[in-house]
Write a protein that holds these residues in place. Structure first.
Motif, PDB file in Angstrom:
ATOM      1  N   THR A 185       0.723  -1.291  -0.013  1.00  0.00           N
ATOM      2  CA  THR A 185       0.059   0.068   0.029  1.00  0.00           C
ATOM      3  C   THR A 185       1.007   1.261  -0.047  1.00  0.00           C
ATOM      4  O   THR A 185       0.693   2.185  -0.744  1.00  0.00           O
ATOM      5  CB  THR A 185      -1.087  -0.018   1.291  1.00  0.00           C
ATOM      6  N   ALA A 186       1.781   1.172   0.842  1.00  0.00           N
ATOM      7  CA  ALA A 186       2.572   2.426   0.892  1.00  0.00           C
ATOM      8  C   ALA A 186       3.399   2.574  -0.625  1.00  0.00           C
ATOM      9  O   ALA A 186       3.538   3.991  -0.955  1.00  0.00           O
ATOM     10  CB  ALA A 186       3.654   2.382   2.108  1.00  0.00           C
ATOM     11  N   TYR A 187       3.887   1.514  -1.122  1.00  0.00           N
ATOM     12  CA  TYR A 187       4.582   1.508  -2.365  1.00  0.00           C
ATOM     13  C   TYR A 187       3.896   2.160  -3.522  1.00  0.00           C
ATOM     14  O   TYR A 187       4.123   3.017  -4.343  1.00  0.00           O
ATOM     15  CB  TYR A 187       5.150   0.199  -2.709  1.00  0.00           C
ATOM     16  N   CYS A 188       2.437   1.602  -3.414  1.00  0.00           N
ATOM     17  CA  CYS A 188       1.653   2.011  -4.342  1.00  0.00           C
ATOM     18  C   CYS A 188       1.006   3.277  -4.268  1.00  0.00           C
ATOM     19  O   CYS A 188       0.685   3.895  -5.133  1.00  0.00           O
ATOM     20  CB  CYS A 188       0.279   0.961  -4.499  1.00  0.00           C
ATOM     21  N   ASP A 189       0.822   3.674  -3.074  1.00  0.00           N
ATOM     22  CA  ASP A 189       0.670   5.306  -2.761  1.00  0.00           C
ATOM     23  C   ASP A 189       1.645   6.265  -3.383  1.00  0.00           C
ATOM     24  O   ASP A 189       1.407   7.257  -3.870  1.00  0.00           O
ATOM     25  CB  ASP A 189       0.103   5.563  -1.223  1.00  0.00           C
ATOM     26  N   ALA A 190       2.853   5.775  -2.941  1.00  0.00           N
ATOM     27  CA  ALA A 190       3.972   6.691  -3.555  1.00  0.00           C
ATOM     28  C   ALA A 190       3.871   6.649  -5.067  1.00  0.00           C
ATOM     29  O   ALA A 190       4.394   7.751  -5.818  1.00  0.00           O
ATOM     30  CB  ALA A 190       5.354   6.069  -2.956  1.00  0.00           C
ATOM     31  N   LEU A 191       3.926   5.512  -5.848  1.00  0.00           N
ATOM     32  CA  LEU A 191       3.562   5.573  -7.256  1.00  0.00           C
ATOM     33  C   LEU A 191       2.711   6.474  -7.525  1.00  0.00           C
ATOM     34  O   LEU A 191       2.907   7.272  -8.672  1.00  0.00           O
ATOM     35  CB  LEU A 191       3.485   4.060  -7.815  1.00  0.00           C
ATOM     36  N   GLY A 192       1.376   6.270  -6.961  1.00  0.00           N
ATOM     37  CA  GLY A 192       0.173   7.166  -7.486  1.00  0.00           C
ATOM     38  C   GLY A 192       0.368   8.735  -7.310  1.00  0.00           C
ATOM     39  O   GLY A 192       0.267   9.330  -8.198  1.00  0.00           O
ATOM     40  N   SER A 193       1.207   9.000  -6.215  1.00  0.00           N
ATOM     41  CA  SER A 193       1.417  10.386  -6.147  1.00  0.00           C
ATOM     42  C   SER A 193       2.396  10.934  -6.915  1.00  0.00           C
ATOM     43  O   SER A 193       2.383  12.041  -7.517  1.00  0.00           O
ATOM     44  CB  SER A 193       2.016  10.538  -4.503  1.00  0.00           C
ATOM     45  N   ALA A 194       3.468  10.093  -7.249  1.00  0.00           N
ATOM     46  CA  ALA A 194       4.573  10.251  -8.132  1.00  0.00           C
ATOM     47  C   ALA A 194       4.241  10.488  -9.706  1.00  0.00           C
ATOM     48  O   ALA A 194       4.706  11.270 -10.412  1.00  0.00           O
ATOM     49  CB  ALA A 194       5.936   9.632  -8.008  1.00  0.00           C
ATOM     50  N   GLN A 195       3.158   9.491 -10.073  1.00  0.00           N
ATOM     51  CA  GLN A 195       2.932   9.321 -11.441  1.00  0.00           C
ATOM     52  C   GLN A 195       2.750  10.746 -12.136  1.00  0.00           C
ATOM     53  O   GLN A 195       3.191  10.861 -13.304  1.00  0.00           O
ATOM     54  CB  GLN A 195       2.078   8.318 -11.687  1.00  0.00           C
ATOM     55  N   ALA A 196       1.696  11.601 -11.655  1.00  0.00           N
ATOM     56  CA  ALA A 196       1.525  12.650 -12.231  1.00  0.00           C
ATOM     57  C   ALA A 196       2.752  13.472 -12.526  1.00  0.00           C
ATOM     58  O   ALA A 196       2.807  14.190 -13.553  1.00  0.00           O
ATOM     59  CB  ALA A 196       0.582  13.725 -11.690  1.00  0.00           C
ATOM     60  N   ALA A 197       3.575  13.587 -11.627  1.00  0.00           N
ATOM     61  CA  ALA A 197       4.880  14.515 -11.813  1.00  0.00           C
ATOM     62  C   ALA A 197       5.740  13.814 -13.029  1.00  0.00           C
ATOM     63  O   ALA A 197       6.504  14.462 -13.367  1.00  0.00           O
ATOM     64  CB  ALA A 197       5.667  14.418 -10.450  1.00  0.00           C
ATOM     65  N   TRP A 198       5.521  12.551 -13.265  1.00  0.00           N
ATOM     66  CA  TRP A 198       6.467  11.798 -14.376  1.00  0.00           C
ATOM     67  C   TRP A 198       5.852  12.127 -15.650  1.00  0.00           C
ATOM     68  O   TRP A 198       6.609  11.582 -16.367  1.00  0.00           O
ATOM     69  CB  TRP A 198       6.653  10.480 -13.817  1.00  0.00           C
ATOM     70  N   GLN A 199       4.914  12.328 -15.934  1.00  0.00           N
ATOM     71  CA  GLN A 199       4.345  12.383 -17.316  1.00  0.00           C
ATOM     72  C   GLN A 199       5.088  12.970 -18.181  1.00  0.00           C
ATOM     73  O   GLN A 199       5.188  12.542 -19.317  1.00  0.00           O
ATOM     74  CB  GLN A 199       2.736  13.265 -17.125  1.00  0.00           C
ATOM     75  N   ALA A 235      12.233   4.666  -1.547  1.00  0.00           N
ATOM     76  CA  ALA A 235      12.107   4.539  -0.005  1.00  0.00           C
ATOM     77  C   ALA A 235      10.953   3.222   0.384  1.00  0.00           C
ATOM     78  O   ALA A 235      11.171   2.696   1.420  1.00  0.00           O
ATOM     79  CB  ALA A 235      11.936   5.693   0.824  1.00  0.00           C
ATOM     80  N   SER A 236       9.904   3.291  -0.373  1.00  0.00           N
ATOM     81  CA  SER A 236       8.830   2.474   0.090  1.00  0.00           C
ATOM     82  C   SER A 236       8.836   1.160  -0.703  1.00  0.00           C
ATOM     83  O   SER A 236       7.988   0.373  -0.794  1.00  0.00           O
ATOM     84  CB  SER A 236       7.725   2.931   0.019  1.00  0.00           C
ATOM     85  N   ALA A 237       9.695   0.985  -1.828  1.00  0.00           N
ATOM     86  CA  ALA A 237       9.669  -0.025  -2.882  1.00  0.00           C
ATOM     87  C   ALA A 237       9.979  -1.329  -2.108  1.00  0.00           C
ATOM     88  O   ALA A 237      10.829  -1.587  -1.166  1.00  0.00           O
ATOM     89  CB  ALA A 237      10.712   0.162  -3.966  1.00  0.00           C
ATOM     90  N   PRO A 238       9.404  -2.378  -2.753  1.00  0.00           N
ATOM     91  CA  PRO A 238       9.684  -3.667  -2.072  1.00  0.00           C
ATOM     92  C   PRO A 238      11.035  -4.414  -2.472  1.00  0.00           C
ATOM     93  O   PRO A 238      11.397  -4.075  -3.744  1.00  0.00           O
ATOM     94  CB  PRO A 238       8.437  -4.562  -2.658  1.00  0.00           C
ATOM     95  N   PRO A 239      11.413  -5.281  -1.809  1.00  0.00           N
ATOM     96  CA  PRO A 239      12.802  -5.639  -2.059  1.00  0.00           C
ATOM     97  C   PRO A 239      13.087  -6.210  -3.676  1.00  0.00           C
ATOM     98  O   PRO A 239      14.128  -5.965  -4.213  1.00  0.00           O
ATOM     99  CB  PRO A 239      12.922  -6.854  -1.220  1.00  0.00           C
ATOM    100  N   GLU A 240      12.042  -6.901  -4.285  1.00  0.00           N
ATOM    101  CA  GLU A 240      12.060  -7.209  -5.450  1.00  0.00           C
ATOM    102  C   GLU A 240      12.210  -6.238  -6.770  1.00  0.00           C
ATOM    103  O   GLU A 240      13.011  -6.562  -7.713  1.00  0.00           O
ATOM    104  CB  GLU A 240      11.033  -8.064  -5.947  1.00  0.00           C
ATOM    105  N   THR A 279       6.634  -3.105 -15.055  1.00  0.00           N
ATOM    106  CA  THR A 279       5.605  -4.185 -14.719  1.00  0.00           C
ATOM    107  C   THR A 279       5.381  -4.496 -13.683  1.00  0.00           C
ATOM    108  O   THR A 279       4.405  -4.816 -13.241  1.00  0.00           O
ATOM    109  CB  THR A 279       6.506  -5.468 -15.332  1.00  0.00           C
ATOM    110  N   HIS A 280       6.430  -4.478 -12.679  1.00  0.00           N
ATOM    111  CA  HIS A 280       5.954  -4.485 -11.221  1.00  0.00           C
ATOM    112  C   HIS A 280       4.799  -3.711 -10.912  1.00  0.00           C
ATOM    113  O   HIS A 280       3.788  -3.780 -10.020  1.00  0.00           O
ATOM    114  CB  HIS A 280       7.077  -4.358 -10.430  1.00  0.00           C
ATOM    115  N   ALA A 281       5.031  -2.291 -11.137  1.00  0.00           N
ATOM    116  CA  ALA A 281       4.057  -1.354 -10.819  1.00  0.00           C
ATOM    117  C   ALA A 281       2.704  -1.465 -11.321  1.00  0.00           C
ATOM    118  O   ALA A 281       1.690  -1.510 -10.538  1.00  0.00           O
ATOM    119  CB  ALA A 281       4.596   0.188 -11.460  1.00  0.00           C
ATOM    120  N   ARG A 282       2.699  -2.211 -12.590  1.00  0.00           N
ATOM    121  CA  ARG A 282       1.386  -2.586 -13.336  1.00  0.00           C
ATOM    122  C   ARG A 282       0.814  -3.764 -12.600  1.00  0.00           C
ATOM    123  O   ARG A 282      -0.255  -3.680 -12.139  1.00  0.00           O
ATOM    124  CB  ARG A 282       1.385  -2.668 -14.834  1.00  0.00           C
TER     125      ARG A 282
END
Length: 129
Positions: free
Chosen positions: A33-47, A71-76, A117-120
């Motif tokens: 959840t923390a990782y996915c939240d961080a991805l979602g928050s950052a995605q707009a900035a990365w467009q 910082a919140s990414a899982p080990p894989e 792939t992992h994010a998707r």
């Protein structure tokens, strides 16, 4: 009596197994959840991140957002995020050698694909957009 004892033992074993699995699932979900939240928050900035890498200030903002995801990414995929952050940090340097950095992009392609792939698959976040 023997059947009742066996049934009670089976029920206790099933309950113990269920209780043992719950904390593991909860921790994993919280981490995801923390990782996915961080991805979602950052995605707009990365467009438009690719367009902004020529500007060191924009690259610095990109590095900051990647650092939050890392910082919140899982080990894989944590190592992949670290690799990508180190590449983007080179764009944030004063007067980066854009031609040399562009050539280096190919060596980071596999890390980028694994992260994408992992994010998707894990978060439902499409970083390719």
């Amino acid at each position: 009596m023997r059947g009742t004892a066996r049934a009670r033992g089976t029920s206790l074993a099933a309950a113990a197994l269920a209780l043992a699995v719950l904390p593991l699932g909860g921790c994993n979900d919280d981490d995801t959840t923390a990782y996915c939240d961080a991805l979602g928050s950052a995605q707009a900035a990365w467009q438009d991140a690719g367009d902004g890498l020529e500007d060191p200030a924009a690259a610095t903002r990109l590095v900051a957002s990647v650092r939050q995801v890392e910082a919140s990414a899982p080990p894989e995929v944590k190592g992949d995020w670290t690799s990508l952050r180190s590449l983007f940090e080179k764009f944030a340097a004063p007067r980066p050698d854009l031609a040399a950095l562009t050539r280096q992009l190919q060596s980071f392609e596999s890390a980028a694909k694994r992260v994408e792939t992992h994010a998707r698959e894990t978060c439902g976040v499409d970083l390719a957009r």
